[in-house]
Design a protein around this motif. Structure first.
Motif, PDB file in Angstrom:
ATOM      1  N   GLN A  74       0.894  -1.019  -0.381  1.00 34.55           N
ATOM      2  CA  GLN A  74       0.294   0.154   0.042  1.00 34.55           C
ATOM      3  C   GLN A  74       1.289   1.094  -0.160  1.00 34.55           C
ATOM      4  OE1 GLN A  74      -2.833   0.347   3.442  1.00 34.55           O
ATOM      5  NE2 GLN A  74      -4.174   2.008   2.463  1.00 34.55           N
ATOM      6  N   LEU A  75       1.415   1.913  -0.708  1.00 33.62           N
ATOM      7  CA  LEU A  75       1.983   3.209  -1.812  1.00 33.62           C
ATOM      8  C   LEU A  75       1.948   4.559  -0.848  1.00 33.62           C
ATOM      9  CD1 LEU A  75       3.554   2.313  -4.505  1.00 33.62           C
ATOM     10  CD2 LEU A  75       4.641   2.652  -2.792  1.00 33.62           C
ATOM     11  N   PRO A  76       1.747   5.459  -0.189  1.00 40.08           N
ATOM     12  CA  PRO A  76       1.135   6.605   0.269  1.00 40.08           C
ATOM     13  C   PRO A  76       0.548   7.206  -1.149  1.00 40.08           C
ATOM     14  CG  PRO A  76       2.247   6.096   1.874  1.00 40.08           C
ATOM     15  CD  PRO A  76       2.638   4.957   0.483  1.00 40.08           C
ATOM     16  N   LYS A  77      -0.013   7.730  -1.129  1.00 41.08           N
ATOM     17  CA  LYS A  77       0.368   9.469  -1.802  1.00 41.08           C
ATOM     18  C   LYS A  77       1.504  10.085  -2.288  1.00 41.08           C
ATOM     19  CE  LYS A  77      -4.059  11.209  -0.814  1.00 41.08           C
ATOM     20  NZ  LYS A  77      -4.835  12.019  -0.171  1.00 41.08           N
ATOM     21  N   GLY A  78       1.929  10.595  -3.675  1.00 38.46           N
ATOM     22  CA  GLY A  78       3.678  10.937  -3.458  1.00 38.46           C
ATOM     23  C   GLY A  78       3.510  10.197  -4.865  1.00 38.46           C
ATOM     24  N   ARG A  79       5.448  10.675  -5.261  1.00 37.56           N
ATOM     25  CA  ARG A  79       5.798   9.309  -6.471  1.00 37.56           C
ATOM     26  C   ARG A  79       6.898   8.612  -5.338  1.00 37.56           C
ATOM     27  NH1 ARG A  79       8.801  11.939  -9.451  1.00 37.56           N
ATOM     28  NH2 ARG A  79       8.463  10.673 -11.073  1.00 37.56           N
ATOM     29  N   TRP A  80       6.578   7.362  -5.755  1.00 35.12           N
ATOM     30  CA  TRP A  80       8.064   6.270  -5.347  1.00 35.12           C
ATOM     31  C   TRP A  80       8.722   5.550  -6.411  1.00 35.12           C
ATOM     32  CZ3 TRP A  80       7.738   5.848   0.305  1.00 35.12           C
ATOM     33  CH2 TRP A  80       6.551   6.979   0.351  1.00 35.12           C
ATOM     34  N   GLU A  81       9.891   4.791  -5.819  1.00 37.70           N
ATOM     35  CA  GLU A  81      10.611   4.801  -6.483  1.00 37.70           C
ATOM     36  C   GLU A  81      11.170   2.810  -6.185  1.00 37.70           C
ATOM     37  OE1 GLU A  81      14.217   6.216  -8.589  1.00 37.70           O
ATOM     38  OE2 GLU A  81      15.389   5.391  -7.381  1.00 37.70           O
ATOM     39  N   ASP A  82      11.311   2.174  -6.744  1.00 37.46           N
ATOM     40  CA  ASP A  82      11.319   0.929  -5.933  1.00 37.46           C
ATOM     41  C   ASP A  82      12.958   0.285  -5.920  1.00 37.46           C
ATOM     42  OD1 ASP A  82      11.911  -0.109  -8.189  1.00 37.46           O
ATOM     43  OD2 ASP A  82      10.160  -1.591  -8.070  1.00 37.46           O
ATOM     44  N   GLN A  83      13.467  -0.584  -5.209  1.00 38.96           N
ATOM     45  CA  GLN A  83      14.565  -0.811  -5.372  1.00 38.96           C
ATOM     46  C   GLN A  83      15.637  -1.060  -6.475  1.00 38.96           C
ATOM     47  OE1 GLN A  83      12.238  -3.042  -4.103  1.00 38.96           O
ATOM     48  NE2 GLN A  83      12.468  -4.974  -4.846  1.00 38.96           N
ATOM     49  N   ASN A  84      14.731  -1.502  -7.736  1.00 38.35           N
ATOM     50  CA  ASN A  84      14.702  -1.673  -8.989  1.00 38.35           C
ATOM     51  C   ASN A  84      15.360  -0.616  -9.405  1.00 38.35           C
ATOM     52  OD1 ASN A  84      15.997  -4.140  -8.423  1.00 38.35           O
ATOM     53  ND2 ASN A  84      13.283  -4.188  -8.806  1.00 38.35           N
ATOM     54  N   GLY A  85      14.615   0.702  -9.029  1.00 43.48           N
ATOM     55  CA  GLY A  85      14.714   1.660  -9.751  1.00 43.48           C
ATOM     56  C   GLY A  85      13.208   2.330 -10.277  1.00 43.48           C
ATOM     57  N   LYS A  86      12.303   1.063 -10.291  1.00 41.39           N
ATOM     58  CA  LYS A  86      11.100   1.700 -11.232  1.00 41.39           C
ATOM     59  C   LYS A  86      10.190   2.628  -9.947  1.00 41.39           C
ATOM     60  CE  LYS A  86       6.849  -0.701 -12.558  1.00 41.39           C
ATOM     61  NZ  LYS A  86       5.951  -2.473 -12.518  1.00 41.39           N
ATOM     62  N   LYS A  87       9.762   3.586 -10.905  1.00 37.07           N
ATOM     63  CA  LYS A  87       8.962   4.370 -10.836  1.00 37.07           C
ATOM     64  C   LYS A  87       7.771   4.172 -10.360  1.00 37.07           C
ATOM     65  CE  LYS A  87      12.440   8.169 -11.102  1.00 37.07           C
ATOM     66  NZ  LYS A  87      13.447   6.942 -11.586  1.00 37.07           N
ATOM     67  N   PHE A  88       6.715   5.028  -9.177  1.00 34.97           N
ATOM     68  CA  PHE A  88       5.283   4.266  -9.151  1.00 34.97           C
ATOM     69  C   PHE A  88       4.418   5.706  -8.638  1.00 34.97           C
ATOM     70  CE2 PHE A  88       7.248   0.627  -8.849  1.00 34.97           C
ATOM     71  CZ  PHE A  88       6.963  -0.437  -8.488  1.00 34.97           C
ATOM     72  N   ARG A  89       3.315   5.448  -9.189  1.00 38.95           N
ATOM     73  CA  ARG A  89       2.024   7.068  -8.566  1.00 38.95           C
ATOM     74  C   ARG A  89       1.716   6.268  -6.931  1.00 38.95           C
ATOM     75  NH1 ARG A  89      -3.030   6.980  -9.096  1.00 38.95           N
ATOM     76  NH2 ARG A  89      -2.877   4.698 -11.065  1.00 38.95           N
ATOM     77  N   GLY A  90       2.480   6.988  -6.095  1.00 32.53           N
ATOM     78  CA  GLY A  90       1.178   6.692  -4.958  1.00 32.53           C
ATOM     79  C   GLY A  90      -0.587   6.198  -4.678  1.00 32.53           C
ATOM     80  N   GLY A  91      -0.185   6.141  -3.522  1.00 27.79           N
ATOM     81  CA  GLY A  91      -2.057   6.561  -3.207  1.00 27.79           C
ATOM     82  C   GLY A  91      -3.037   5.192  -3.592  1.00 27.79           C
ATOM     83  N   ARG A  92      -2.373   4.360  -3.585  1.00 26.12           N
ATOM     84  CA  ARG A  92      -3.329   2.596  -4.466  1.00 26.12           C
ATOM     85  C   ARG A  92      -2.250   1.974  -3.388  1.00 26.12           C
ATOM     86  NH1 ARG A  92      -0.983   2.010 -10.041  1.00 26.12           N
ATOM     87  NH2 ARG A  92       1.531   2.794  -9.791  1.00 26.12           N
ATOM     88  N   LYS A  93      -2.514   0.558  -4.084  1.00 26.89           N
ATOM     89  CA  LYS A  93      -1.554  -0.593  -3.805  1.00 26.89           C
ATOM     90  C   LYS A  93      -1.535  -1.200  -5.086  1.00 26.89           C
ATOM     91  CE  LYS A  93      -4.125  -2.398   0.504  1.00 26.89           C
ATOM     92  NZ  LYS A  93      -5.291  -3.727   0.863  1.00 26.89           N
ATOM     93  N   VAL A  94      -0.236  -1.735  -5.308  1.00 33.25           N
ATOM     94  CA  VAL A  94       0.579  -2.095  -6.190  1.00 33.25           C
ATOM     95  C   VAL A  94       0.978  -3.818  -5.897  1.00 33.25           C
ATOM     96  CG1 VAL A  94       1.238   0.083  -7.258  1.00 33.25           C
ATOM     97  CG2 VAL A  94       2.535  -1.328  -5.493  1.00 33.25           C
TER      98      VAL A  94
END
Length: 538
Positions: free
Chosen positions: A503-523
């Protein structure tokens, strides 16, 4: 802590307890819509936030872990008392009962606001922290490998095996039964022919050395006889129906059942007993160059309140607090059971966990509960579990569990090994554990940054998701946590899983491999055996 036999435990919980001399206070607090509460006993972290029907009485019962007389809510409300209290969640009502003043306050509008207010108001930090090595490198405890057979030869073998198998040195804890007897705090001469040489060798390998100690003294020892004359023990009351010893002037020492038998218990409300115990520990530092101590067995249920102490009406909780204060003289310390010691430079371990997937699921909610209650310098027990009976049968050892446990520890404040990975793991699993250790090394500067900030501000190092992101639906999230402000950690806690939802909070996130995610949702993310999923906030 070792496993407490059930019959002994029944002795303790059947003892009638009271609340001293104060007037009984009872407060009923209306729970607001959408309001959730945390606090009390760390071992109840898995029950937090609390639901209707939950009840806990802090007096004389610390549930084998840290306790804080504090409740905080996600709407910023704070309940505090200097004394233990009982709380019960009823339908729409929180009832609090005790013998001391029950304070109510509003620290703001969120769980973080409430925790910050409580820290600053009731248990401010003193700017100090435990020894840095507890955080900057893995710890190693000899308990699971040696149990009660602590001896010089095997301890040195264990230390050399750590280095030879590619693990970095750190703090090495020599556990119970290194000593001649409980209260006789000298190395057993038969098992330790040259303890000075042993500690010199451990120091040369890069380790700092801690010794396990406790507040108990075995009867039928010269130490017991000496301290009995000085009245340094908790005593039976005058009217106790026990065989009287005519050679003892007045009440005799009470005999307390604990997991290692029956012993006398130091009365640390007596300044003489406190001075004696500290001097014993300091002599180990001075003579053998021991670096610190694991202080165990100070649980409140070992101090029934009908016993006589030097300071009248000392409660079980206060006795536990007095034992915890001993560690403040030794920066390299560890405790499992404390009362009202938040904000202070003590390393606080979670209670012993079994070697099970159910127990590994308790690590995150319990260690984040520690942080909410002001215990920032925390350790999630031993990797794979610290309950020794889980490791007596090699066929029951789950290699995947050891790996996932190591990953869960890797980005927590402390990381502690006991069972030897090189003894029980195949090459694939041992390499996965080493990868977790390497990840921790990479994040050590970040961990140390938050350790230093915790010593200054009292803010937790690892954080409950609701604390970090109020109002985003994280109230009941217990399988991920934040390291500081911007590292989200989501370990795999289910056997056989190679994916998990985050469950990612709002905002922009980057995982351990450098892949970026939009937050505020489950991935859903991939998590093969050697991967710990984590995200950096951008």
């Amino acid at each position: 802590m070792k496993k407490i036999p059930i019959l002994m435990l029944l002795v303790f919980v059947s003892v009638p307890l009271g609340y001293g001399q104060g007037k009984k206070v009872s407060v009923e607090i209306e729970i607001q819509p959408g309001e959730y509460w945390w606090g009390g006993a760390v071992n109840d972290g898995r029950s937090m936030p609390y639901q209707q029907g939950f009840s806990y009485d802090m007096y004389g019962n610390n549930k084998s872990n840290q306790v804080q007389p504090l409740l905080i809510s996600n709407q910023g409300r704070v309940i505090w008392s200097e004394d233990p209290f009982k709380f019960t969640f009823k339908e729409g009502i929180l009832q609090v009962e005790g013998r001391g003043k029950i304070e109510q306050a509003r620290g703001g509008s969120s769980l973080k606001d409430a925790a910050s207010y409580a820290s600053k108001t009731y248990f401010p930090t003193n700017g100090k922290m435990p020894d840095e090595l507890l955080f900057s490198a893995p710890q190693y405890n000899t308990w699971i490998e040696l149990m009660y057979d602590q001896n010089q030869k095997d301890i040195l073998t264990y230390a050399h095996d750590i280095i030879d198998n590619g693990f970095p040195p750190g703090v090495l804890m020599i556990d119970d039964n290194w000593q001649e007897d409980y209260g006789k705090w000298n190395f057993h001469p038969g098992r330790f022919p040259d303890p000075k040489a042993m500690i010199n060798e451990l120091h040369g390998l890069g380790f700092k050395v801690m010794l396990w100690v406790c507040p108990f003294v075995s009867p039928d020892t010269d130490v017991y006889r000496e301290l009995t004359k000085k009245k340094y023990f908790l005593l039976n009351p005058d009217d106790a129906k026990v065989a009287q010893a005519p050679w003892i002037n007045g009440p005799q020492p009470a005999m307390i059942y604990w997991w290692n038998g029956v012993s006398a218990l130091l009365d640390l409300s007596n300044p003489g007993a406190e001075t004696w115990f500290k001097a014993e520990l300091q002599s180990l530092v001075d003579e053998y160059k021991v670096d610190g101590f694991k202080l165990d067995a100070g649980d409140t249920y070992f101090y029934p309140d009908f016993l006589v102490s030097h300071k009248k009406n000392t409660t079980p909780n206060e006795h536990t607090e007095l034992f915890a204060k001993i560690g403040l003289d030794f920066p390299l310390n560890e405790y499992r059971a404390t009362w009202k010691m938040a904000g202070l430079p003590l390393a606080q371990r979670l209670s012993d966990k079994g070697h099970s997937w159910n127990d590994i699921k308790s690590l995150i909610p319990n260690i984040t509960a520690q942080g909410l209650m002001g215990y920032a310098f925390t350790c999630p027990d031993m990797i794979g579990g610290g309950e020794f009976m889980s490791f007596l049968n090699a066929e029951t050892i789950d290699q995947d569990l050891i790996v996932r446990s190591a990953q869960t520890h890797a980005l927590m404040p402390m990381m502690q090994f006991s069972v030897s990975p090189w003894r029980i793991l195949d090459t694939e699993h041992q390499e996965a554990v080493k990868k977790a250790v390497a990840l921790r090394k990479a994040f050590t500067p970040t961990i140390m940054e938050w350790v230093h900030k915790a010593s200054e501000t009292g803010a937790p190092i690892v954080r409950n998701m609701e604390y970090a992101f109020p109002g985003e639906g994280f109230e009941k999230n217990t399988d991920q946590f934040m390291l500081g402000d911007n590292i989200l950690v989501a370990p795999v806690l289910t056997k056989g899983a190679v994916k998990r939802w985050v469950q990612l909070p709002k905002g922009r996130w980057e995982d351990q491999n450098g892949k970026k995610f939009r937050g505020g949702r489950k991935v859903e993310v991939d998590a093969p055996l050697d991967v710990l999923p984590y995200f950096k906030k951008l």
